[in-house]
Design an enzyme around this catalytic site. Structure first.
Site, mmCIF file in Angstrom:
data_model
loop_
_atom_site.group_PDB
_atom_site.id
_atom_site.type_symbol
_atom_site.label_atom_id
_atom_site.label_comp_id
_atom_site.label_asym_id
_atom_site.label_seq_id
_atom_site.Cartn_x
_atom_site.Cartn_y
_atom_site.Cartn_z
ATOM 1 C CB ALA A 272 -0.903 0.002 1.238
ATOM 2 C CD GLU A 308 0.297 2.090 3.905
ATOM 3 O OE1 GLU A 308 0.802 3.194 3.645
ATOM 4 O OE2 GLU A 308 0.966 1.041 3.932
ATOM 5 C CD GLU A 330 7.573 2.901 5.325
ATOM 6 O OE1 GLU A 330 6.703 2.282 5.966
ATOM 7 O OE2 GLU A 330 7.301 3.628 4.359
#
Length: 879
Positions: A272, A308, A330
């Site tokens: 994603a 996300e 991340e």
């Protein structure tokens, strides 16, 4: 002009403030045209403007710069695109005046099929094949859609206008401001965005349905999917709305945009992408079908959506200054996605499952060819390779370690301060440490630098001597060779029970601790063994630290007994097993001792522990086969025995009111029994598969056990009887659910017949498999199919390079095919083949894969030297 070539970053003499971008995609010709007007602040004397552009044709005559408070536009006599550096250099006839002027450019390009930049994805609508236009700009591909300052620190606002066919849905980061219909085209203009980085700009144009909800403070949340699949978006919608509410509280900052759209894209390279206000997903990461998706699919959707949406704060609102600090984005989003998922679905015990993240991080970071969390990036081509288990999983694990050390409340408050201080701008790793230091009073920078600036991690060796617990740290390497490095290690230990717990920092190479003082444990005089209430000592309680522990024989025996009697938490049972496996692979302990430990898990029913044991068993069976073919059947028989208890408890059919974790475990255990050739499992799986072929909605094959049945069918397939294989391909062709397709692809190559594996690999490259999904077909290649897969990779390399060569997916081909080998000859063969074929974007993965082959080869040699292994395996199986 040549002075601008070969530089990792753009020169700093011009700063973009605002982009007015107009795009006109043609979905039939698969091309696009566009214009951009950029408000540009000239901050130093220059005749040049240098920005990024790639794969675009810039119309030289359209290039102009209008200086501040002037109506006269200056033309650029020289406009040069340096393809290799992906920069566009504009040279003007005079030095440009300081202040904010307007740069205008016209350009055109192709909607490519490489899943990056401005690209096309295909789908079927009423039996007709159609294109949609999609963007994927991270890390450095906005420049393939429009000329821009394509670096995360060059934040600006974006005013976007699209010209598209009237029947299509056109989405961007912000809500639509107005639509004007002009014949069969419409001009859609969007509200201007807040200040943001180029890699977060997003546009999607195609035919879609949607479902809609709102957060508690009225923000509109939608999930878009292909026409007819709207129901499959409901679960993600629920998670999305709840998660936005949760993060608003956690970060103490409201979600900054007026809407959140999440959209499923049929062709999508990553899982994603967190574009501001318009998050794009693979279908498998967003859609959930009540009838045909498995529990593991549901969990995947929840964690990816949470990941996300975490980025909307951590990454989008506060952005890393340069890709060196990618892990801030991340690692953090990975860690906090578990926090959100745990809050929404506490029954999933997701923090126990987090150990799978840590293990992947530890596995990659145990290689010589690893890299530090903070890694130098000097060329756009290198960025793709650091989207790996170090940035995501080690990153998330060291954040968990730090949170555990500082305490949850201090951690949360400091984070909120960090986000507030750096909102709408950029940050480096040191900025996060400074905020946590200010909030906690602890020397966070000193503590964490050893974990982010050097690669690798320690193994802490523990032994008891003269009533003292002696600890010593050294760098752990899977190769077994001694490594350099020293860390500040947060040690937690328990003795005999979780009531007796101690935390301290190991700051030097070694330390000795009086057990009586530390934990009140008594040790018999002159004995090096623990006794009485202290029947075991566990170090790195809850696996909170990113390191491994090696126990001496008596401590290891105590922990083995504690595991068997289930006196330890599932997290600690997992940790002991995982460390033991890693130490065995590094030849610091024998395979015999690992198998003896595995036999202590015969009554194990925890999903995370058992699924890790299953992953270990696959590896051990294959490596055992490389060492000694006769050993392989013995080890298979042993593991079948270990998994029997769980298989008996779980059965084949879901039980009324059973947990999500049991549903996931059933599939894993049955798959393992099928892979190891357990006769009853194979027969029952084939029986149920036949019922499924007759009726796709049969209760005999619910989604959670389908993969097990598919693998069982492939165990029986061979070149003289391909019927099961052909039936599976038929199911693949008939389903339109991506999760079902990937489930089948992941099972096909597990066939022990190399001829079938060859067929499967050729099928994977056919038009029937989307490019993004080819890797699923490589994921489960059988031990017997390795050689065929390697020959296939060599034969098809040119095609693979042309198809996947421009993105990160090509590196996965190399690691999937090369890493399973276990001979020095094969490593040499791989090196020779790639000597003339490697590119900078795959160099690191190639070295890592070859290193893994060396590690396997050394391990095989050491297993061959172990005496009485066959007898031990037989003895363990009969117990």
């Amino acid at each position: 002009m040549d002075q601008f070539k070969g530089e990792p970053r753009l020169p700093k003499f011009a700063v973009p403030k605002r982009y007015d971008l107009r795009l006109n995609p043609d979905l039939i010709a698969c091309t696009f045209t566009g214009t951009v007007a950029i408000d540009l602040d000239i901050v130093a004397d220059t005749r040049f403007i240098v920005l990024n552009a790639a794969d675009l044709s810039v119309n030289d005559a359209s290039v102009s710069f209008t200086p501040p408070s002037s109506s006269k536009a200056l033309a650029a006599p020289k406009v040069v695109l340096f393809e290799e550096d992906e920069i566009l250099v504009l040279e003007f006839g005079e030095i440009l005046p300081h202040g904010v002027g307007v740069l205008k450019l016209g350009f055109n390009g192709v909607l490519n099929d490489k899943m990056k930049g401005f690209y096309r994805s295909t789908y079927e609508h009423n039996g007709e094949k159609k294109n949609m236009a999609v963007t994927q700009f991270e890390p450095a591909d906005a420049r393939r859609c429009f000329p821009c300052w394509d670096e995360p620190a060059c934040k600006a606002t974006f005013k976007i206008t699209l010209e598209v066919p009237t029947d299509l849905v056109a989405l961007s980061n912000m809500p639509i401001m107005e639509e004007k219909v002009n014949g069969n085209l419409k001009i859609v203009s969007y509200q201007e965005s807040p200040i943001m980085s180029t890699y977060l700009v997003a546009i999607v144009v195609g035919l879609f349905d949607y479902v809609e909800d709102h957060t508690s403070d009225g923000i509109k949340v939608r999930v878009y999917c292909q026409v007819g699949k709207a129901d499959q978006g409901k679960f993600a919608l629920h998670v999305g709305a709840k998660t936005l509410d949760l993060f608003k509280e956690y970060f103490a900052v409201p979600y900054p945009l007026p809407k959140m759209d999440m959209i499923a894209i049929p062709d999508f390279a990553a899982g994603a992408m967190e574009n501001y206000g318009l998050v794009t997903y693979r279908e498998t990461a967003l859609l959930y079908d009540e009838q045909h998706s498995a529990a593991s699919n549901k969990q995947r959707v929840a964690t990816v959506v949470a990941h996300e949406l975490a980025h909307q704060w951590f990454g989008n609102l506060v952005t890393m200054e340069w890709w060196t600090h990618l892990w801030l984005n991340e690692g953090f989003a990975t860690w906090v996605s578990y926090l959100a998922t745990d809050s929404l679905f506490p029954e999933w015990k997701i923090w126990t499952q987090f150990l799978d993240e840590s293990t992947e991080g530890l596995r990659l970071d145990g290689l010589e060819e690893s890299h530090p969390i903070e890694v130098e990036v000097n060329h756009a081509a290198e960025i793709d390779e650091i989207f790996d288990a170090i940035s995501y999983r080690k990153g998330a694990s060291v954040i968990r370690m730090l949170q555990s050390y500082l305490g949850a409340e201090v951690f949360q408050k400091s984070l909120a301060a960090y986000i507030k201080n750096h909102a709408y701008s950029n940050a480096k790793t040191e900025d996060l440490w400074a905020a946590l230091e200010a909030g906690s009073g602890e020397p966070v920078n000193k503590l964490m630098s050893s974990w982010t600036k050097q690669k690798g991690y320690p193994v802490v060796s523990a032994k008891i001597k003269d009533g003292k617990l002696e600890l010593e740290q050294s760098r752990f390497l899977s190769s077994g060779s001694p490594g350099e490095g020293q860390w500040i290690v947060p040690v937690t230990l328990c003795c005999g029970s979780y009531e007796k717990r101690k935390n301290f920092l190991l700051e030097s190479k070694s330390g000795a601790y009086d057990l009586k003082e530390l934990l009140g444990c008594s040790i018999a005089d002159g004995s090096d063994k623990i006794n009485g209430t202290c029947s075991w000592i566990k170090i790195n309680v809850d696996q909170a630290g990113f390191y491994r522990v090696k126990y001496d024989d008596s401590l290891a025996a105590g922990l083995r007994n504690a595991t068997e009697s289930q006196s330890l938490t599932s997290i600690d049972r997992y940790g002991i097993l995982d460390d033991s496996f890693a130490l065995t692979m590094a030849r610091q302990q024998s395979l015999a001792s690992l198998l003896t430990l595995c036999s202590a898990y015969k009554k194990e029913l925890d999903y995370t522990v058992l699924s890790n044991l299953i992953a270990i068993s696959y590896k051990v069976v294959k490596i055992g086969a490389d060492a000694n073919q006769e050993l392989m059947s013995g080890i298979k028989h042993f593991f079948i025995g270990v998994f029997q208890f769980a298989a008996g408890k779980l059965g084949w059919d879901p039980k009324q009111g059973e947990s999500h974790l049991d549903a996931m475990l059933r599939g894993e255990v049955l798959t393992a029994l099928a892979v190891f050739g357990h006769d009853e499992t194979l027969k029952e799986a084939v029986r149920r598969f036949d019922a499924f072929l007759a009726d796709r909605n049969t209760p005999l094959l619910p989604p959670d056990i389908r993969r097990a049945a598919y693998v069982a069918v492939m165990q029986r397939a061979n070149k003289s009887d391909k019927s099961g294989y052909e039936s599976l391909l038929r199911v693949y062709r008939e389903t339109d659910l991506s999760q079902e397709k990937t489930r089948i692809l992941g099972s096909l190559a597990s066939c022990p017949d190399p001829t079938i594996v060859q067929d499967v690999l050729n099928f994977v490259l056919s038009d029937e498999v989307r490019n993004q999904d080819a890797l699923y077909g490589l994921s489960g290649v059988s031990w017997e199919g390795r050689e065929v897969a390697w020959k296939w990779l060599q034969e098809k390399w040119e095609y693979i390079g042309n198809t996947w060569g421009s993105g990160f997916l090509i590196t996965r081909f190399i690691s999937a095919v090369v890493s399973p080998f276990a001979s020095f000859e094969k490593a040499k063969e791989v090196e020779e083949f790639f000597a003339t074929r490697s590119k900078p974007s795959m160099a690191r993965t190639l070295k890592q894969s070859i290193e893994r082959v060396h590690i396997n080869a050394n391990w095989v040699e050491s297993i061959k030297k172990e005496d009485n292994l066959t007898q031990l395996v037989a003895q363990l199986s009969s117990n």
